[in-house]
Each structure stands twice: as structure tokens, then as C-alpha cells.
Write a protein that holds these residues in place. Structure first.
Motif, mmCIF file in Angstrom:
data_model
loop_
_atom_site.group_PDB
_atom_site.id
_atom_site.type_symbol
_atom_site.label_atom_id
_atom_site.label_comp_id
_atom_site.label_asym_id
_atom_site.label_seq_id
_atom_site.Cartn_x
_atom_site.Cartn_y
_atom_site.Cartn_z
ATOM 1 N N VAL A 183 0.846 -1.204 0.000
ATOM 2 C CA VAL A 183 0.000 0.000 0.000
ATOM 3 C C VAL A 183 0.878 1.250 0.000
ATOM 4 O O VAL A 183 0.637 2.203 -0.750
ATOM 5 N N LEU A 184 1.926 1.225 0.829
ATOM 6 C CA LEU A 184 2.861 2.353 0.864
ATOM 7 C C LEU A 184 3.523 2.550 -0.501
ATOM 8 O O LEU A 184 3.587 3.669 -1.020
ATOM 9 N N ASP A 185 4.005 1.451 -1.090
ATOM 10 C CA ASP A 185 4.755 1.543 -2.358
ATOM 11 C C ASP A 185 3.898 2.011 -3.524
ATOM 12 O O ASP A 185 4.370 2.788 -4.354
ATOM 13 N N HIS A 186 2.671 1.521 -3.632
ATOM 14 C CA HIS A 186 1.938 1.697 -4.887
ATOM 15 C C HIS A 186 0.715 2.606 -4.795
ATOM 16 O O HIS A 186 0.096 2.906 -5.805
ATOM 17 N N ILE A 187 0.366 3.042 -3.579
ATOM 18 C CA ILE A 187 -0.701 4.042 -3.457
ATOM 19 C C ILE A 187 -0.147 5.328 -2.843
ATOM 20 O O ILE A 187 -0.269 6.407 -3.406
ATOM 21 N N MET A 188 0.493 5.206 -1.680
ATOM 22 C CA MET A 188 0.997 6.409 -1.011
ATOM 23 C C MET A 188 2.183 7.019 -1.752
ATOM 24 O O MET A 188 2.226 8.234 -1.986
ATOM 25 N N ALA A 189 3.192 6.202 -2.068
ATOM 26 C CA ALA A 189 4.434 6.726 -2.650
ATOM 27 C C ALA A 189 4.191 7.500 -3.952
ATOM 28 O O ALA A 189 4.717 8.607 -4.115
ATOM 29 N N PRO A 190 3.408 6.958 -4.901
ATOM 30 C CA PRO A 190 3.180 7.741 -6.128
ATOM 31 C C PRO A 190 2.533 9.090 -5.846
ATOM 32 O O PRO A 190 2.908 10.102 -6.454
ATOM 33 N N MET A 191 1.578 9.124 -4.914
ATOM 34 C CA MET A 191 0.921 10.411 -4.610
ATOM 35 C C MET A 191 1.900 11.358 -3.928
ATOM 36 O O MET A 191 1.963 12.547 -4.259
ATOM 37 N N TYR A 192 2.652 10.855 -2.958
ATOM 38 C CA TYR A 192 3.636 11.699 -2.262
ATOM 39 C C TYR A 192 4.636 12.286 -3.260
ATOM 40 O O TYR A 192 4.937 13.484 -3.229
ATOM 41 N N ILE A 193 5.192 11.447 -4.120
ATOM 42 C CA ILE A 193 6.239 11.905 -5.043
ATOM 43 C C ILE A 193 5.669 12.884 -6.067
ATOM 44 O O ILE A 193 6.306 13.882 -6.410
ATOM 45 N N ARG A 194 4.455 12.628 -6.549
ATOM 46 C CA ARG A 194 3.855 13.578 -7.496
ATOM 47 C C ARG A 194 3.689 14.951 -6.867
ATOM 48 O O ARG A 194 3.900 15.973 -7.514
ATOM 49 N N VAL A 195 3.287 14.976 -5.590
ATOM 50 C CA VAL A 195 3.120 16.273 -4.918
ATOM 51 C C VAL A 195 4.485 16.896 -4.614
ATOM 52 O O VAL A 195 4.709 18.080 -4.868
ATOM 53 N N LEU A 196 5.408 16.095 -4.114
ATOM 54 C CA LEU A 196 6.731 16.632 -3.759
ATOM 55 C C LEU A 196 7.448 17.207 -4.974
ATOM 56 O O LEU A 196 8.145 18.203 -4.884
#
Lengths: 188, 188
Positions: free
Chosen positions: A156-169
Motif C-alpha cells: 500500500v505504501l509503495d503503490h498508493i501512497m508513494a506515487p501520490m507523495y512523489i507527485r506532490v513533492l
């Protein structure tokens, strides 16, 4: 959980001070970035004495951690919709709204900065990750209890949270509802 | 590309100054975090005059951007193995080695910090993303030319780069070869 049993005084002085201090921290991070302000500057902006902050939080590090964890708790609650897909879609949408909203990037950057170095930062990071993982695991456990086959927390962290975090960052593309739902569907 | 046609003097004074200044920046970021040092401190540590830095880079922002882009170029070259799976696995392994190696976290945190605010930061961020996307697109175009069906650049960012970046930024688990290969295989 225990918070609910405690008598709450949302209009009390203590709660007002806490809210003002939290807002001052968020504003200062937005304006100057992490690490570029002092306890005295937070106190001045919040309209409280320096000693009030030291008495309550002990240090700037502890205060920053409290701000991050409180924001994550308040703005991205864990849903319970009755299905894993529903829970993950709602949770992902909550996170997307939080990190793209006012102060969202500032809080996310603070969470990254807390992971940087020093023992206090490491403890803050571990508290952040442990709380996040605990909340997610409860959601996934409910799914398993219903007979669904949930992914593990790290997926969940790798494929849902991480993409959203990185797109915003990195400012790399908007988090549209279709995009967020697509991350969940791809994982499931 | 054009760099290859230019005469290079790897032992020249200009190259030595550049290398010393870059190393000073990376060290200062590791020790103090982004934003907590001046051009004068970089110059002192690199053993050059402040004016040399201003003449060459113009500002600290521009210097920081140059450091990030140079590191990414040098340490994570785009492979050409003859297959999409081979290219992505090799590329992902290069990135994993870079961001988990010495200074890796510092450079990654700098890349995040550059995305924060201000016009110069935004230009730096866009340069970073455009260069990354251009390199990846070339790799994916080669795959398409061979008759393979590559994902798009954003999917590579979301499901290979983002999980690795976030794991390193939050210290959430090691980037083992099996883990990195698994990210590629899942995407393909």
C-alpha cells in the motif's frame, strides 16, 4: 481511542494555545521551509510565551513531530466502508485531498525533513511510520476477517501512497480522482 | 550529447574547482540540511573565492540545481541492454545504488527541497523532471521500436521510482535486488 473518553474542552485555553502554535508552525514552514525558524519565532506568531512552548513540548523537534502526526490523524482518518476497495479508495482520496490542500505540501516536506538525521529525528520518523502502519494494518485486518485478500502494508505504501507523495513533492501531475482510484485498482 | 564533442580537460583547474564545489555542497547538505549554509561557507570548504562561485553559477539556487542534475546524470545513466525488462531492471538498480549510497539521501532530499517554493526552485524542479522524463522516454521509445509495449513515463515514475524514493526518504525498508526487480516485474 482514549481521547474520546477524556472530557474535552475544545474552547479551553490549552486547546486554543495548541491550535495557535500548530498553525504558526505550519505557516512558518510554508514561508521559510523546515529548519529556518526558532521556538521564539513560533511563540511570537502564536501570541504565546516561549516558556509555554518549552513547558508543553520540550523542544522544537518534538513540536514539529506533534504537528505532523496531528495533521495526519485529523485529515486522513481511516475509513470503514465495508469493503477493501472502498476503504482504500476513500483513504487514498483523503490523503490526496490532504496533501494537495492548503499547507499539504508543507506538512509533507516536514515529514520528509524529520527523516533526515539525528536521534530525535529518527524517533520522530519511527513514530510517524509506526502510527501510519498501525492504522493501515487495522484496515487490512478487517478485510482479511471478511474473507478478502488484502495486500500487505508495504505494498500500500509503495503503490498508493508513494506515487501520490512523489507527485506532490515534485509537482509531477495532478492527483485527479481517476488517477487515485486507478492506483487502488491496479494494486488490488 | 554536445558535451561529448567539446574538448574536455578533466585535470584542468576549472574541472577541479567544479568538483571541489560540488563536493562541498553535498557535504554541507549531509551535515546541516538544505538551506542551512551560504555561498561563503561553500567557498571556504571548497578552498575557492566566493566570487568564483558567483561568477560561475550566479546564485546558490543555481549551484544546488547543478549539483543535483550532475549527480543524477553521472550516477544513474540510462542503460541500453536490448530489452525493456533489462533496461528497466538495470536502471532501477542504478537508481537504488545511487540513493542508498554515500550522500544519496542528501541528494534526494535536495531534489525534494528544490521543489518547494519560489520561481528559481520551480525552474530547477522543472529542469530536473524534464531531464529525467527525456532520458526515460528515449529508453521507452527504443522498446517500442523493437516491437515491445512499454508503459508510459509517468507509470515508471509512479511504480518504480516513487516507491524507492519514498522508502529511502522515510527509511522504510531496504532496497534489496529482489525488491527492485519486483517493482519492474510488477509494472511490466
Amino acid at each position: 481511542m482514549d481521547d474520546r473518553q477524556r472530557p474535552r474542552r475544545p474552547g479551553g485555553r490549552s486547546a486554543r494555545v495548541r491550535a495557535a502554535v500548530h498553525q504558526a508552525v505550519t505557516d512558518l514552514i510554508s514561508e521559510r521551509g523546515y529548519g529556518n525558524f526558532t521556538v521564539g519565532e513560533v511563540a511570537a506568531r502564536a501570541g504565546v510565551a516561549d516558556s509555554s512552548i518549552y513547558r508543553r513540548w520540550g523542544s522544537l523537534e518534538t513540536l514539529l513531530t506533534d504537528v505532523v502526526l496531528t495533521r495526519l490523524e485529523e485529515r486522513s482518518p481511516m475509513p470503514d466502508t465495508g469493503s477493501l476497495a472502498g476503504d482504500l479508495r476513500t483513504y487514498a482520496a483523503n490523503v490526496a485531498r490532504e496533501i494537495t490542500g492548503p499547507d499539504g505540501l508543507a506538512v509533507l516536506r516536514l515529514a520528509v525533513a524529520l527523516s533526515s538525521n539525528g536521534q530525535q529525528d529518527l524517533q520522530a520518523r519511527d513514530a510517524f511510520l509506526a502510527e501510519r502502519a498501525r492504522q493501515l494494518q487495522l484496515m487490512l485486518d478487517r478485510a482479511r476477517d471478511r474473507g478478502e485478500q488484502p495486500p500487505d502494508v508495504l505494498a500500500v505504501l509503495d503503490h498508493i501512497m508513494a506515487p501520490m507523495y512523489i507527485r506532490v513533492l515534485f509537482g509531477a501531475g495532478p492527483l485527479t480522482p481517476d488517477y487515485v482510484d486507478g492506483l487502488v485498482d491496479r494494486l488490488l
